[in-house]
Write an enzyme that holds these catalytic residues in place. Structure first.
Site, PDB file in Angstrom:
ATOM      1  N   HIS A 228      45.424  40.661  43.530  1.00  0.00           N
ATOM      2  CA  HIS A 228      44.110  41.244  43.820  1.00  0.00           C
ATOM      3  C   HIS A 228      43.386  41.609  42.538  1.00  0.00           C
ATOM      4  CE1 HIS A 228      46.611  44.752  43.049  1.00  0.00           C
ATOM      5  NE2 HIS A 228      45.511  45.468  42.890  1.00  0.00           N
TER       6      HIS A 228
ATOM      7  N   ASP B 276      40.764  44.850  41.395  1.00  0.00           N
ATOM      8  CA  ASP B 276      40.574  46.209  41.893  1.00  0.00           C
ATOM      9  C   ASP B 276      39.274  46.315  42.682  1.00  0.00           C
ATOM     10  OD1 ASP B 276      42.941  47.209  40.882  1.00  0.00           O
ATOM     11  OD2 ASP B 276      42.057  47.764  38.957  1.00  0.00           O
TER      12      ASP B 276
ATOM     13  N   HIS C 190      45.580  40.579  39.523  1.00  0.00           N
ATOM     14  CA  HIS C 190      46.873  41.036  39.039  1.00  0.00           C
ATOM     15  C   HIS C 190      47.802  41.326  40.206  1.00  0.00           C
ATOM     16  CE1 HIS C 190      44.440  44.729  39.502  1.00  0.00           C
ATOM     17  NE2 HIS C 190      45.578  45.353  39.757  1.00  0.00           N
TER      18      HIS C 190
ATOM     19  N   ARG D   2      45.029  55.548  35.905  1.00  0.00           N
ATOM     20  CA  ARG D   2      44.036  54.484  35.884  1.00  0.00           C
ATOM     21  C   ARG D   2      42.621  55.039  35.766  1.00  0.00           C
ATOM     22  NH1 ARG D   2      43.152  50.477  41.063  1.00  0.00           N
ATOM     23  NH2 ARG D   2      42.457  52.423  42.014  1.00  0.00           N
TER      24      ARG D   2
END
Length: 324
Positions: free
Chosen positions: A129, A131, A280, A297
């Site tokens: 996917h 983000d 990723h 993150r």
């Protein structure tokens, strides 16, 4: 000034950094910089150029706290502030989202970890996917730092979607250039019998967008094969069997090993990737081990993708540009 060696990317702007490619199409490690320090404009420009060139760059041995992490991210864009974050995220730093452990999914929506994964992953490539790809304006980039990692396992893998597009045959490139696809939360999820708390969550928080299947990168001008296994529902205008066959072919192309790089995390490692040009895969080999994996993150706000034909993505439900 760092002395360049044969493994260094000689195309990168020279700002005292050591940019060392680690795979043929994607990934470079950058040394010679303290991300918690005062970075001059030349260093910021060199890092940005490396991210655009190699799609994901890695830094080791960094000593960032939450404030320094956010300050570093702000040199490259505006951090995203999510309306809701995980329970492990720091209360006073809304730009930071923390994943304390993949095992924290246990018990979520009334399902243990194994059942949660089994019901979400309808294909082997489901986990790949970008983000927040179901949004009309997915984040431009993500900066992820490791606090605690397993002694083994827990690696992350990225793939270069510009290289994947370029690797298609000319007739297929011409065919997919004009296609669009629906990206939606919950794609492929298998509901539980009876009442399903996750289905209710999807209905209450649904996000869906029609994106171009090939997007133009707003900074490099590259054509990006904008597919992933996590959000893409169906190619517009095609029957479901046609769409499934083409999406499977394109996703297999996108994650061919030669277009990927795998990173072994250490405490203090930082990965900075272009979310517009990569997908990723989070690790799936460590949940059974029981080792903690704590990651922090920050995402940078992105733009609305534009296709080869100049048409932008179109929100179907649940998101508007710049509104999180």
């Amino acid at each position: 000034m760092t002395t360049h060696t044969s493994g260094t990317d000689e195309t990168a702007p020279d700002a005292g950094l050591d940019v060392r490619p680690v795979a043929g199409h994607i990934g470079a490690e950058i040394g010679g910089v303290d991300l918690a320090g005062e970075l001059d404009d030349a260093v910021v420009a060199a890092i940005r150029a490396a991210v655009l060139r190699w799609k994901v760059v890695f830094f080791r041995g960094q000593h960032l706290d939450h404030a320094a992490h956010v300050a570093f991210a702000r040199r490259f864009g505006e951090p995203v502030v999510l309306p809701k974050r995980g329970s492990a995220s720091p209360a006073g730093v809304p730009e930071i989202e923390t994943t304390a452990d993949r095992l924290e999914l246990g018990g979520r929506f009334g399902m243990e970890h194994d059942e949660w994964l089994q019901r979400r992953r309808h294909t082997l490539l489901r986990g790949w996917h970008c983000d927040h790809g179901a949004r009309v304006d997915p984040p431009a980039a993500t900066i992820l730092r490791a606090e605690t990692v397993p002694p083994y396992g827990g690696d992350t893998t990225w793939s270069n979607l510009a290289a994947a597009y370029a690797g298609l045959s000319a007739p297929v490139r011409e065919f997919v250039d004009g296609l669009r696809a629906e990206h939606r939360l919950g794609v492929g999820y298998q509901p539980r019998p009876g009442d399903d708390a996750y289905v209710r969550h999807l209905l209450d928080h649904q996000i869906a967008t029609e994106h171009p299947l090939v997007r133009l990168h707003p900074e490099t001008g590259e054509k990006i094969l904008f597919v992933n296994g996590y959000y893409v529902e169906q190619i517009a205008g095609l029957s479901r069997p046609e769409s499934r066959a083409i999406l499977d072919m394109l996703l297999e192309q996108a994650v061919r090993p030669e277009y990927t790089v795998r990173f072994r995390w250490e405490p203090g490692s930082v990965a900075f990737w272009d979310n517009r040009a990569t997908i990723h895969l989070a690790p799936a080999d460590n949940a059974h081990l029981g080792f903690p994996r704590i990651m922090h993150r920050v995402m940078l706000a992105g733009d609305v993708p534009t296709g080869v034909d100049g048409r932008p993505s179109k929100a179907i439900t649940g998101s508007a540009p710049g509104r999180w």
